[in-house]
Write a protein that holds these residues in place. Structure first.
Motif, PDB file in Angstrom:
ATOM      1  N   MET A   1       0.641  -1.153   0.023  1.00  0.00           N
ATOM      2  CA  MET A   1      -0.115  -0.022   0.048  1.00  0.00           C
ATOM      3  C   MET A   1       0.968   1.351  -0.105  1.00  0.00           C
ATOM      4  N   LYS A   2       2.122   1.052   0.803  1.00  0.00           N
ATOM      5  CA  LYS A   2       3.079   2.324   0.740  1.00  0.00           C
ATOM      6  C   LYS A   2       3.494   2.954  -0.657  1.00  0.00           C
ATOM      7  N   LYS A   3       3.479   1.658  -1.667  1.00  0.00           N
ATOM      8  CA  LYS A   3       4.130   2.038  -2.898  1.00  0.00           C
ATOM      9  C   LYS A   3       2.710   2.645  -3.826  1.00  0.00           C
ATOM     10  N   LEU A   4       1.547   2.308  -3.447  1.00  0.00           N
ATOM     11  CA  LEU A   4       0.378   2.835  -4.183  1.00  0.00           C
ATOM     12  C   LEU A   4       0.266   4.259  -3.671  1.00  0.00           C
ATOM     13  N   THR A   5       0.219   4.376  -2.633  1.00  0.00           N
ATOM     14  CA  THR A   5       0.218   5.968  -2.036  1.00  0.00           C
ATOM     15  C   THR A   5       1.226   6.841  -1.850  1.00  0.00           C
ATOM     16  N   ASP A   6       2.484   6.568  -2.471  1.00  0.00           N
ATOM     17  CA  ASP A   6       3.684   6.987  -2.397  1.00  0.00           C
ATOM     18  C   ASP A   6       4.092   7.443  -1.030  1.00  0.00           C
ATOM     19  N   ASN A   7       4.072   6.426  -0.178  1.00  0.00           N
ATOM     20  CA  ASN A   7       4.219   6.435   1.400  1.00  0.00           C
ATOM     21  C   ASN A   7       3.344   7.130   2.061  1.00  0.00           C
ATOM     22  N   GLY A   8       2.061   7.456   1.736  1.00  0.00           N
ATOM     23  CA  GLY A   8       0.986   8.154   2.251  1.00  0.00           C
ATOM     24  C   GLY A   8       0.954   9.657   1.732  1.00  0.00           C
ATOM     25  N   ARG A   9       1.772  10.095   0.728  1.00  0.00           N
ATOM     26  CA  ARG A   9       1.646  11.309   0.042  1.00  0.00           C
ATOM     27  C   ARG A   9       0.252  11.749  -0.580  1.00  0.00           C
ATOM     28  N   ALA A  10      -0.227  10.530  -1.054  1.00  0.00           N
ATOM     29  CA  ALA A  10      -1.461  10.715  -1.962  1.00  0.00           C
ATOM     30  C   ALA A  10      -2.652  11.279  -1.129  1.00  0.00           C
ATOM     31  N   PHE A  11      -2.434  10.963   0.370  1.00  0.00           N
ATOM     32  CA  PHE A  11      -3.374  11.690   1.011  1.00  0.00           C
ATOM     33  C   PHE A  11      -3.291  13.006   1.542  1.00  0.00           C
ATOM     34  N   LEU A  12      -2.147  13.682   1.075  1.00  0.00           N
ATOM     35  CA  LEU A  12      -1.946  15.020   1.467  1.00  0.00           C
ATOM     36  C   LEU A  12      -3.212  16.047   1.243  1.00  0.00           C
ATOM     37  N   PRO A  13      -3.859  15.700  -0.122  1.00  0.00           N
ATOM     38  CA  PRO A  13      -5.061  16.620  -0.383  1.00  0.00           C
ATOM     39  C   PRO A  13      -6.108  16.847   0.749  1.00  0.00           C
ATOM     40  N   LEU A  14      -6.207  15.809   1.225  1.00  0.00           N
ATOM     41  CA  LEU A  14      -7.408  15.422   2.270  1.00  0.00           C
ATOM     42  C   LEU A  14      -7.318  16.732   3.384  1.00  0.00           C
ATOM     43  N   GLY A  15      -6.140  17.008   3.551  1.00  0.00           N
ATOM     44  CA  GLY A  15      -5.642  18.167   4.598  1.00  0.00           C
ATOM     45  C   GLY A  15      -6.228  19.405   4.383  1.00  0.00           C
ATOM     46  N   VAL A  16      -6.461  19.561   3.075  1.00  0.00           N
ATOM     47  CA  VAL A  16      -6.868  20.834   2.704  1.00  0.00           C
ATOM     48  C   VAL A  16      -8.301  21.173   2.070  1.00  0.00           C
ATOM     49  N   MET A  17      -8.920  19.841   2.109  1.00  0.00           N
ATOM     50  CA  MET A  17     -10.543  19.806   1.376  1.00  0.00           C
ATOM     51  C   MET A  17     -11.304  20.549   2.439  1.00  0.00           C
ATOM     52  N   PRO A  18     -11.940  21.618   2.016  1.00  0.00           N
ATOM     53  CA  PRO A  18     -12.663  22.476   2.888  1.00  0.00           C
ATOM     54  C   PRO A  18     -14.110  21.877   3.564  1.00  0.00           C
ATOM     55  N   ASN A  19     -14.765  21.027   2.710  1.00  0.00           N
ATOM     56  CA  ASN A  19     -15.733  20.300   3.167  1.00  0.00           C
ATOM     57  C   ASN A  19     -15.609  18.747   3.597  1.00  0.00           C
ATOM     58  N   LEU A  20     -14.567  18.435   4.007  1.00  0.00           N
ATOM     59  CA  LEU A  20     -14.285  17.230   4.383  1.00  0.00           C
ATOM     60  C   LEU A  20     -14.462  16.972   5.817  1.00  0.00           C
ATOM     61  N   LYS A  21     -15.609  16.312   6.218  1.00  0.00           N
ATOM     62  CA  LYS A  21     -16.140  15.968   7.699  1.00  0.00           C
ATOM     63  C   LYS A  21     -15.813  14.787   8.388  1.00  0.00           C
TER      64      LYS A  21
END
Length: 104
Positions: free
Chosen positions: A1-21
């Motif tokens: 899973m780490k390879k698929l997400t670039d060691n989690g970097r793929a999740f970084l945009p979640l931190g700035v999504m204004p409507n994510l609850k």
């Protein structure tokens, strides 16, 4: 899973999504705690981090402190799940006071 997400970097945009609850990240490993904390949007209300690990099978003190610091910034958080997390009793004692407790 780490390879698929670039060691989690793929999740970084979640931190700035204004409507994510609500966010569920389970069964993932992060080599860098900063990537995990940056992925946690400060407006989250529901957060599930089950079966999360860092490089080792337990959280080291700086990693736990970084996560506790992030939890304390989640001012809208009403539900947190960290099942099978690898936290020590001391880690839990440290971050529980950071969370709001609601009386029903």
């Amino acid at each position: 899973m780490k390879k698929l997400t670039d060691n989690g970097r793929a999740f970084l945009p979640l931190g700035v999504m204004p409507n994510l609850k609500k966010l569920t990240l389970t069964g993932l490993g992060f080599d860098d705690i900063n990537i995990l904390t940056a992925s946690l949007n400060p407006k989250l209300k529901y957060l599930q981090l089950d079966n999360m690990m860092t490089r080792s099978s337990t959280w080291c003190i700086p990693e736990a402190q970084a996560l506790v610091g992030k939890f304390s910034q989640l001012t809208d958080l009403v539900s947190l799940s960290t099942d099978n997390h690898g936290f020590t009793d001391d880690d839990l004692i440290n971050f529980l006071p950071c969370l709001k407790i609601f009386a029903i």
